[in-house]
Write an enzyme that holds these catalytic residues in place. Structure first.
Site, PDB file in Angstrom:
ATOM      1  N   LYS A  41       0.547  -1.046   0.031  1.00  0.00           N
ATOM      2  CA  LYS A  41      -0.116   0.292   0.157  1.00  0.00           C
ATOM      3  C   LYS A  41       0.991   1.016  -0.338  1.00  0.00           C
ATOM      4  O   LYS A  41       0.209   2.432  -0.518  1.00  0.00           O
ATOM      5  CB  LYS A  41      -0.731  -0.221   1.492  1.00  0.00           C
ATOM      6  CG  LYS A  41      -0.205   0.407   2.880  1.00  0.00           C
ATOM      7  CD  LYS A  41      -0.939   0.177   3.647  1.00  0.00           C
ATOM      8  CE  LYS A  41      -0.732  -1.262   5.024  1.00  0.00           C
ATOM      9  NZ  LYS A  41      -0.530  -2.115   4.463  1.00  0.00           N
ATOM     10  N   HIS A 100       0.846  -3.775  15.321  1.00  0.00           N
ATOM     11  CA  HIS A 100       1.821  -2.861  15.016  1.00  0.00           C
ATOM     12  C   HIS A 100       2.053  -1.760  15.886  1.00  0.00           C
ATOM     13  O   HIS A 100       0.557  -0.662  15.812  1.00  0.00           O
ATOM     14  CB  HIS A 100       0.886  -2.152  13.425  1.00  0.00           C
ATOM     15  CG  HIS A 100       1.672  -1.170  12.280  1.00  0.00           C
ATOM     16  ND1 HIS A 100       1.875  -0.051  12.912  1.00  0.00           N
ATOM     17  CD2 HIS A 100       1.702  -1.532  11.387  1.00  0.00           C
ATOM     18  CE1 HIS A 100       2.897   0.092  11.472  1.00  0.00           C
ATOM     19  NE2 HIS A 100       2.802  -0.800  10.437  1.00  0.00           N
ATOM     20  N   GLU A 147       6.439  -5.651   8.628  1.00  0.00           N
ATOM     21  CA  GLU A 147       5.489  -5.402   7.522  1.00  0.00           C
ATOM     22  C   GLU A 147       6.376  -3.614   6.977  1.00  0.00           C
ATOM     23  O   GLU A 147       5.189  -2.910   7.120  1.00  0.00           O
ATOM     24  CB  GLU A 147       4.620  -4.972   7.911  1.00  0.00           C
ATOM     25  CG  GLU A 147       3.588  -6.656   8.153  1.00  0.00           C
ATOM     26  CD  GLU A 147       2.168  -6.638   8.700  1.00  0.00           C
ATOM     27  OE1 GLU A 147       1.897  -5.503   8.906  1.00  0.00           O
ATOM     28  OE2 GLU A 147       1.423  -7.389   9.343  1.00  0.00           O
ATOM     29  N   ARG A 155       7.393   2.219   3.847  1.00  0.00           N
ATOM     30  CA  ARG A 155       8.041   3.694   3.310  1.00  0.00           C
ATOM     31  C   ARG A 155       9.782   3.598   4.448  1.00  0.00           C
ATOM     32  O   ARG A 155      10.303   3.992   3.712  1.00  0.00           O
ATOM     33  CB  ARG A 155       7.397   4.551   4.782  1.00  0.00           C
ATOM     34  CG  ARG A 155       8.369   4.212   5.736  1.00  0.00           C
ATOM     35  CD  ARG A 155       7.749   5.617   7.077  1.00  0.00           C
ATOM     36  NE  ARG A 155       6.476   5.559   7.769  1.00  0.00           N
ATOM     37  CZ  ARG A 155       5.797   6.677   6.922  1.00  0.00           C
ATOM     38  NH1 ARG A 155       5.873   7.618   6.229  1.00  0.00           N
ATOM     39  NH2 ARG A 155       4.620   6.243   7.333  1.00  0.00           N
TER      40      ARG A 155
END
Length: 432
Positions: A95, A223, A293, A296
């Site tokens: 994404k 996360h 995961e 960026r």
């Protein structure tokens, strides 16, 4: 009407590709020097493109914004991850930047992938990635998307509610589920715990429900929030997950095989955050596979955006700043200002006299909406109409978030490579 596709062009520099063979071969070396080489290559490409433009006679399309994407930067970040976190299997968060070239390079570097939708899953599968290397890490994805993922061969997926467990029992009982915890993410720019994850006590309840339903719960996920700034957050969240791992085993419910430590890693804090995570993983049994995961971290520094100054009013005064209007804004290629809570300060794309006077500017995007504000106040050398500005660290949450509001076209991408290893994996000729 179908949206126009972003066009791409590919460039490389044999001079850049030939330097620092050790870095090319092993992904090691001075990261600052490597980043400088990437910057120099991008500046050359930007300058050459702009030098060809005659502002008095050119067509309007010739002065549209454009990006320069360096696959060498992505290659080095992937190698940097492997060096710092050899135990942690990186699942690139599609994404963040779903450009096919990004996916293809990471796939050829044997990466795994974090997908949030079936189109993302299909985009990854197109590059020959085995479905076992994909996790559908969106617990609130629709039932039909989860069923479609199973039909594509994807088994790993996260859950955080009882309803999702009941859905799994009914619609996709062969899934390998991870219970998603909500750790403290108060020091991140985007607090994902507001939307995803469950408390420790709720997670214990879910484990009992899953056991009763006969579901295959293989591990725990969390996360720490997108663009996290607390370097202790990975340690604290991992220790919380460890407690749940111990609870599941001590209660005779499950013996887990996977721990997903999520994303949130940034380029400038990566080393201390990696150290924090490694310290916590000392308490996680070696029998447990650890995945993450990152998004960026892999792509942000690899992209730079060039845009032109449409208008400037030196007689104007906007809260003490001179108003500049550029041809990229928060609805288009600078979408990360809104979608990713970023502050991006432009730089002037030309040589300047160090003694030249600087001015305070307020930078606006090109649409008719006054919400299209790029920077409220920044200092730059004197800027003139038709000058070009550029923004760095534009690889994360820009391309997928850009719209074409007011008919403003999204930027083309000019691809370059500052790493021989990346060029080789992509089959690019260094002399292109």
């Amino acid at each position: 009407m179908a949206r126009p596709q972003i066009t791409t062009k590919k460039y490389a520099s044999s001079a850049i590709d030939k330097v620092d063979n050790k870095l090319h071969d092993h992904g090691s070396g001075d990261s600052r020097n490597s980043h400088e080489k990437s910057w120099q290559l991008a500046m050359r490409v930007m300058t050459k493109r702009i030098e060809k433009i005659d502002v008095d006679t050119c067509e309007w399309e010739e002065v549209l914004p454009f990006m320069v994407g360096d696959v060498g930067e992505i290659y080095r970040q992937r190698q940097r991850w492997k060096m710092m976190l050899p135990r942690v299997e990186a699942h690139y968060a599609v994404k963040c930047n779903p450009e096919p070239t990004v996916i293809r390079l990471l796939a050829r570097m044997n990466s795994s992938f974090d997908c949030a939708s079936i189109p993302e899953v299909e985009a990854v599968l197109e590059h020959g990635v085995d479905p076992s290397k994909i996790i559908l890490a969106h617990p609130r994805a629709s039932v039909r998307q989860k069923v479609a993922a199973i039909n594509h061969g994807v088994r790993q997926m996260t859950v955080d509610t009882k309803q999702q467990l009941h859905d799994a029992k009914k619609y996709f009982p062969t899934a390998k589920l991870l219970i998603r915890l909500a750790p403290d993410d108060s020091k991140s720019k985007c607090r994902l715990s507001a939307k995803f994850g469950c408390s420790f006590d709720k997670a214990k309840e879910l484990l009992h429900v899953a056991k009763h339903e006969g579901l295959d719960v293989v591990g725990i996920a969390f996360h720490i929030g997108s663009d996290a700034s607390d370097t202790q957050a990975p340690f604290n969240a991992t220790m919380l997950a460890r407690d749940l791992i111990n609870y599941a085993e001590d209660s005779g419910l499950y013996s887990f095989s996977v721990l997903d430590v999520g994303g949130g890693f940034t380029d400038h804090l990566f080393e201390p955050m990696a150290a924090s995570l490694k310290a916590a993983l000392e308490f996680i049994p070696q029998s447990i596979r650890v995945i993450a995961e990152p998004g960026r971290f892999m792509v942000s520094s690899a992209f730079r955006l060039a845009c032109q100054v449409n208008d400037i009013d030196y007689e104007g005064n906007n809260e003490g700043n001179i108003p500049i209007h550029i041809n990229a804004g928060v609805y288009s290629d600078l979408a990360n200002v809104i979608s990713d809570h970023q502050v991006r300060i432009p730089k002037l794309l030309c040589k300047q006299d160090p003694s030249s006077e600087s001015f305070r500017y307020r930078v606006w995007g090109p649409t008719c909406d006054n919400f299209d504000e790029v920077v409220k106040s920044c200092s730059l050398p004197k800027v003139s109409q038709h000058d070009w500005l550029y923004f760095e660290e534009m690889g994360a949450y820009t391309i997928p978030c850009a719209t074409e509001f007011n008919g403003i076209r999204r930027a083309d991408i000019m691809w370059v490579s500052s790493e021989r290893g990346a060029s080789s994996l992509l089959g690019w000729d260094a002399d292109i």
